[in-house]
Design an enzyme around this catalytic site. Structure first.
Site: not given
Length: 221
Positions: A11-13
């Protein structure tokens, strides 16, 4: 009936877990003022996602040396104030809880310096959902999304081309980074990227909301 396709979710932030516009843009404005550069806030949204040093060069015309100095100025503001100027997107906490409860390994993969990513994850109360938290480095030795994904794969003891992993993010860098390692990719439309950007990058999946991402990744759709 559940039909889960992936066992691990990268997951990207920024733009995927949190809306970080306020902290990032304010810190960019702070840095640019040191060079006498003024930009409208909407022009600076492009800074959210890509490595900062590249954005300072591409979008403001700063030289490599000045861009490095701009990153230092940026961190003066972001490290004390901007890092806390964010909000979790609606539905993210439930998504993390659901995926974790399904036994899915969740790994944060962000080009934001890992130091800041850890502060945010702890401050938001979501750090417990991540098996690994992988980010960039302050010295630039791990800078791009490709660098971070390579590091995340190493932490997971996984290889490029692993069909059980999907990279989820809101910008083309997330999609292209996944493709560089032969991983599945999914774009989200509630962040800072557009459908056109994500489709042009070749996203395998596109989700309009955290709930849609949650249901698909948990095998409930």
């Amino acid at each position: 009936m559940k039909n889960r396709k992936f066992d691990t979710v990268f997951l990207d932030l920024d733009g995927t877990i949190i809306d970080s516009e306020q902290g990032i843009v304010t810190s960019v404005i702070y840095a640019l003022k040191k060079f006498g550069i003024e930009k409208k806030r909407e022009e600076l949204l492009k800074f959210i996602g890509p490595p900062l040093i590249a954005s300072f060069q591409e979008y403001t015309g700063l030289s490599r040396g000045d861009a490095e100095k701009a990153v230092e100025y940026y961190r003066e503001n972001f490290g004390t104030k901007g890092v806390y100027e964010y909000r979790l997107y609606d539905g993210i906490r439930q998504m993390l809880r659901t995926l974790s409860g399904e036994g899915i390994r969740i790994v944060m993969a962000t080009s934001k310096p890992e130091h800041y990513a850890r502060i945010i994850a702890k401050d938001a109360g979501i750090d417990q959902y991540f098996t690994f938290l992988c980010g960039g480095t302050m010295d630039g030795s791990r800078l791009t999304k490709e660098d971070v994904i390579a590091y995340a794969l190493e932490q997971c003891h996984s290889q490029a081309g692993d069909p059980s992993i999907v990279m989820v993010g809101d910008r083309e860098h997330d999609i292209l980074g996944a493709k560089a390692f032969g991983l599945a990719s999914a774009g989200v439309l509630y962040g800072f990227g557009s459908r056109e950007e994500l489709e042009a990058a070749g996203a395998d999946l596109i989700f309009v909301s955290p709930k849609e991402a949650q249901d698909y990744l948990a095998g409930r759709s």
